[in-house]
Design a protein around this motif. Structure first.
Motif, short mmCIF file in Angstrom:
data_model
loop_
_atom_site.label_atom_id
_atom_site.label_comp_id
_atom_site.label_asym_id
_atom_site.label_seq_id
_atom_site.Cartn_x
_atom_site.Cartn_y
_atom_site.Cartn_z
N ARG B 214 75.19 68.26 14.92
CA ARG B 214 74.61 69.22 15.85
C ARG B 214 73.10 69.02 15.87
NH1 ARG B 214 77.76 73.69 17.34
NH2 ARG B 214 79.08 73.37 15.51
N VAL B 215 72.57 68.84 17.05
CA VAL B 215 71.14 68.49 17.17
C VAL B 215 70.26 69.67 16.82
CG1 VAL B 215 69.34 67.86 18.80
CG2 VAL B 215 71.58 66.76 18.91
N LEU B 216 69.38 69.45 15.84
CA LEU B 216 68.33 70.44 15.58
C LEU B 216 66.97 69.85 15.93
CD1 LEU B 216 69.59 71.70 12.11
CD2 LEU B 216 69.94 72.77 14.31
N GLY B 217 66.91 68.52 15.96
CA GLY B 217 65.66 67.83 16.28
C GLY B 217 65.87 66.88 17.42
N THR B 218 65.55 65.61 17.22
CA THR B 218 65.52 64.77 18.41
C THR B 218 66.34 63.49 18.37
OG1 THR B 218 63.50 63.82 17.56
CG2 THR B 218 63.30 65.56 19.22
N ARG B 219 66.17 62.63 17.38
CA ARG B 219 66.72 61.28 17.54
C ARG B 219 67.61 60.91 16.35
NH1 ARG B 219 64.57 55.88 17.27
NH2 ARG B 219 62.68 56.62 16.27
N PHE B 220 68.81 60.45 16.64
CA PHE B 220 69.68 60.03 15.55
C PHE B 220 70.71 59.02 16.04
CE2 PHE B 220 73.42 62.54 16.76
CZ PHE B 220 72.87 63.51 17.58
N LEU B 221 71.36 58.38 15.08
CA LEU B 221 72.33 57.32 15.38
C LEU B 221 73.66 57.70 14.71
CD1 LEU B 221 72.23 54.27 16.56
CD2 LEU B 221 72.33 53.64 14.16
N VAL B 222 74.73 57.58 15.46
CA VAL B 222 76.06 57.85 14.89
C VAL B 222 76.91 56.62 15.09
CG1 VAL B 222 78.03 59.41 14.88
CG2 VAL B 222 75.84 60.23 15.68
N ARG B 223 77.57 56.19 14.03
CA ARG B 223 78.52 55.09 14.16
C ARG B 223 79.89 55.61 13.71
NH1 ARG B 223 79.27 49.08 13.51
NH2 ARG B 223 81.39 48.95 12.73
N VAL B 232 69.62 59.91 10.64
CA VAL B 232 68.66 60.71 11.40
C VAL B 232 67.33 59.96 11.41
CG1 VAL B 232 67.51 62.94 11.57
CG2 VAL B 232 69.81 62.80 10.63
N GLN B 233 66.79 59.78 12.62
CA GLN B 233 65.54 59.03 12.73
C GLN B 233 64.34 59.95 12.94
OE1 GLN B 233 67.48 57.07 15.82
NE2 GLN B 233 67.88 55.19 14.69
N GLU B 234 64.55 60.99 13.73
CA GLU B 234 63.47 61.98 13.92
C GLU B 234 64.10 63.36 13.96
OE1 GLU B 234 61.29 61.36 17.48
OE2 GLU B 234 60.77 59.29 16.98
N GLY B 235 63.34 64.35 13.55
CA GLY B 235 63.83 65.72 13.64
C GLY B 235 64.93 65.99 12.62
N ARG B 236 65.84 66.88 12.97
CA ARG B 236 66.88 67.27 12.03
C ARG B 236 68.22 67.34 12.75
NH1 ARG B 236 66.02 72.68 10.00
NH2 ARG B 236 65.23 73.04 12.08
N LEU B 243 85.70 67.68 6.32
CA LEU B 243 86.01 67.98 4.94
C LEU B 243 84.70 67.90 4.16
CD1 LEU B 243 89.18 65.76 4.68
CD2 LEU B 243 89.13 68.22 4.78
N GLY B 244 84.27 68.97 3.58
CA GLY B 244 83.02 68.94 2.83
C GLY B 244 82.05 69.97 3.37
N ALA B 245 80.91 70.06 2.68
CA ALA B 245 79.98 71.13 2.99
C ALA B 245 79.06 70.78 4.15
CB ALA B 245 79.15 71.43 1.75
N THR B 246 78.72 71.80 4.92
CA THR B 246 77.74 71.64 6.00
C THR B 246 76.34 71.55 5.40
OG1 THR B 246 79.13 72.90 7.49
CG2 THR B 246 76.79 72.81 8.02
N ARG B 247 75.50 70.64 5.93
CA ARG B 247 74.11 70.60 5.46
C ARG B 247 73.21 70.06 6.56
NH1 ARG B 247 73.13 65.31 2.51
NH2 ARG B 247 74.99 64.07 2.94
N THR B 248 71.93 70.28 6.38
CA THR B 248 70.96 69.81 7.36
C THR B 248 70.34 68.51 6.87
OG1 THR B 248 70.48 72.09 7.94
CG2 THR B 248 68.88 70.44 8.62
N LEU B 249 70.33 67.52 7.76
CA LEU B 249 69.72 66.24 7.40
C LEU B 249 68.41 66.09 8.15
CD1 LEU B 249 72.79 63.82 7.57
CD2 LEU B 249 71.81 64.91 5.57
N SER B 250 67.40 65.59 7.45
CA SER B 250 66.09 65.36 8.08
C SER B 250 65.90 63.87 8.34
CB SER B 250 64.99 65.88 7.17
OG SER B 250 65.21 67.25 6.93
N ALA B 251 64.73 63.54 8.91
CA ALA B 251 64.45 62.15 9.27
C ALA B 251 64.61 61.24 8.05
CB ALA B 251 63.03 62.05 9.81
N ASP B 252 65.18 60.06 8.28
CA ASP B 252 65.42 59.03 7.27
C ASP B 252 66.55 59.39 6.31
OD1 ASP B 252 63.44 57.43 8.33
OD2 ASP B 252 61.89 58.40 7.12
N GLU B 253 67.23 60.47 6.56
CA GLU B 253 68.40 60.77 5.73
C GLU B 253 69.67 60.33 6.46
OE1 GLU B 253 67.46 64.45 2.83
OE2 GLU B 253 67.88 65.03 4.90
#
Lengths: 180, 450
Positions: B214-223, B232-236, B243-253
């Motif tokens: 779910r987009v919180l920021g701007t730029r990311f790649l999904v394969r 995640v490249q920019e933003g969050r 299966l597993g816990a929800t979490r927020t990923l930031s740039a470079d994660e």
């Protein structure tokens, strides 16, 4: 040329009743959705056959019954009634009679408003729990793992939550009726 | 009856035995009780729809509009056929004014995305529209489905200004469905998202078989292949694995999700030690190649619930029972299903034999199956045991095969509500081996529900 607007308005008035009636018969939301859609299209295609003498809901219930028969035939290949089916003839008649009562549609509209209002009062954690269980269909085991509780604790919380929502709806309806 | 409200809920969930179900029905004979049951059914429907964020009902106006479009296309087809026949009869030189069609894309609002560049030979389709080639400036409506062969790529601009780069690597076709104004369903392939800022609208989300991003920021790649990888490249990005816990990923994660969490295994067919031997002869029938079983088998009583109509391929001596409601309930709630079979070939196996497990909606579906071929060219010899597994995952009402033969191929999508009619373990044999005897032992056939 049949009047689409009139048809749409009649359909929308009886749709909540039909939706509930179908779910009460098939016990499955997706099947109920499919049958509701099939009924809607069949009713629209044959709307010129509705002569306007009886209630519209009675006419579309007739179509829905045919769709339901086709559905069971497809599901069971003629091998007998599904265990989830309502087979008691008196219960079937009572369900049909209740659905054909035009006053039920008004009651369901009120219930919907009450339910919406009650959902606003549900806390975010509780809403999440309900969403996992009812909307996403996650098992008790999955939910228990997610929140780090035992399965029986999750069952109990969900039971209380659902009971709470039901009581809230009943309370609101009672309050509105008294106010009216 | 103790608590009608609870008993009704349990009945609808498939948790009541026959005696209790009969008691509920007896209770419903009273007019007031029938009315109460309908009111509760209504609440059940609305509650689920509200929590799922779904519209309350299938929109009748949309249904009618689609029906009209289908009728227009049928009329157009009929007119075209008549015109062609007239041409033949009257001879060349007679010009007929053919009916012109509207561009169906224009007739299917709202347009959700426009193609800005394209390479390879991607195709797209949408409900009520036939499959067509994706070209520059194609306007894609809601529910459009894009299919890219390996090596193809497409750049899309969404109505809100977001940019999407969908790419099919050389080893993986790509499939993307434009769900609605804020949902993209990526079944396979690589998707680069540059999300535009949204104020009031819900955030853009990418839904895969394994997770929701779910987009919180701007730029990311999904394969997406047999797992989902997010960078995640920019933003969050809010990462919600199935299966597993929800979490927020930031740039470079980054994060990865697979279907490997907790599971419940249901043994639907277990013959125990020694198994039941099925003797078969490979024959050809009208539908192609198949195996006829000439031996007998014994089905355990408690397994008959889910098992398995085997049609022309493995004929059972016992007709299938209707599926057990609890099991159906479990399967319909499953995020993913793994079907696993252990088989032993008691005789040597002819060349070009393949084996598949699949869920079928009807006998017609069987004709559409693709076999799970032996991996790495390995061919079973006599007295060898093989484990085969097929993994399906759900996306709304569709059931997709994600492990086995093809990722995201449309041929493997069935309406989820009906997929559990029967399960088939299927042998498929290629030409040149007709008339050979074959003995197979099925030791175990199980479903894992995630």
């Amino acid at each position: 040329m049949p009047d689409d607007q009139q048809f749409i308005s009649r359909w929308r008035a009886c749709e909540p009743t039909l939706s509930a009636w179908l779910f009460a018969r098939v016990h499955d939301h997706q099947w109920a959705d499919d049958l509701l859609q099939e009924t809607a299209l069949a009713a629209w295609r044959h709307q010129d056959r509705y002569d306007g003498r009886g209630p519209f809901i009675a006419w579309v219930l007739g179509i829905a019954r045919n769709k339901l028969r086709d559905h069971w035939r497809r599901q069971q290949d003629g091998s007998g009634p599904h265990r989830a089916q309502v087979v008691d003839p008196q219960a079937l008649s009572a369900l049909d009679a209740a659905a054909e009562d035009p006053a039920l549609a008004d009651e369901l509209t009120l219930r919907r408003e009450a339910l919406d209002s009650c959902l606003q009062e549900v806390g975010s954690d509780q809403r999440q729990l309900l969403t996992w269980s009812l909307a996403q269909g996650q098992s008790m085991v999955q939910i228990a793992e997610r929140i780090g509780r035992s399965v029986s604790a999750v069952k109990m919380r969900l039971h209380r939550l659902r009971l709470g929502v039901k009581r809230c709806i009943d309370d609101k309806l009672g309050m509105w009726r008294r106010g009216a | 009856m103790s608590d009608p409200h609870e008993q009704l809920q349990r009945w609808w969930a498939g948790d009541l035995d026959e005696a209790d179900a009969a008691e509920v029905q007896a209770w419903m004979r009273e007019p007031d009780h029938a009315r109460t049951a309908l009111a509760q059914a209504h609440d059940e429907r609305v509650l689920r729809q509200r929590l799922a964020g779904a519209p309350t009902n299938p929109d009748i106006s949309t249904l009618i509009m689609r029906e009209r479009q289908c009728r227009r296309r049928r009329r157009l087809l009929t007119a075209t056929c008549i015109a062609a026949a007239a041409l033949v009869v009257l001879g060349a030189g007679l010009l007929l004014v053919m009916p012109t069609s509207q561009d169906p894309v224009d007739a299917t609002p709202p347009v959700l995305a426009v193609v800005e560049s394209v390479s390879g030979a991607p195709q797209w389709s949408a409900p009520t529209l036939e499959t067509r080639t994706l070209t520059l400036s194609s306007r894609l409506p809601v529910a459009a489905r894009l299919a890219l062969p390996p090596g193809a790529a497409v750049h899309l601009r969404l109505a809100d200004g977001s940019a999407l780069d969908l790419h099919a690597p050389l080893d993986l076709p790509a499939t993307l469905r434009l769900g609605d104004t804020h949902s993209l369903h990526l079944r396979s392939g690589v998707l680069q998202v540059q999300a535009a800022a949204r104020s009031a609208a819900p955030p853009l989300r990418v839904i895969t078989p394994h997770a929701v991003c779910r987009v919180l920021g701007t730029r990311f790649l999904v394969r997406v292949d047999r797992r989902t990888q997010l960078n995640v490249q920019e933003g969050r990005v809010l990462w919600e694995p199935r299966l597993g816990a929800t979490r927020t990923l930031s740039a470079d994660e980054s994060a990865t999700a697979t279907i490997s969490g907790s599971r419940q295994e249901l043994v639907v067919w277990d013959f125990g030690a020694g198994g039941t031997r099925l003797g078969g002869r490979l024959n050809r029938d009208a539908g192609g190649e198949a195996m006829d079983v000439v031996g007998e088998e014994t089905l355990p009583q408690d397994a008959a619930g889910l098992l398995v109509r085997r049609d022309d391929y493995v004929r059972s001596t016992q007709p299938p029972a209707p599926p057990r409601p609890q099991l159906l309930g479990l399967l319909q709630q499953a995020e993913a299903v793994e079907l696993r079979a252990r088989v032993r070939f008691a005789t040597s196996v002819p060349q070009n034999l393949s084996l598949a497990t699949l869920f079928c909606q009807s006998a017609e579906d069987a004709a559409r199956f693709l076999p799970l071929r032996w991996r790495g060219g390995e061919q079973p010899a006599g007295d060898q045991v093989f484990e085969i597994a097929t993994v399906y995952t759900r996306d709304g009402r569709q059931l997709f095969l994600i492990d086995g033969v093809v990722v995201g191929d449309n041929a493997f999508a069935w309406p989820f509500a009906r997929w559990n009619d029967h399960i088939q373990l299927m042998l498929h044999q290629h030409r040149g081996n007709e008339g050979r005897d074959l003995h197979i032992v099925y030791d175990r056939f199980s479903l894992s529900v995630y």
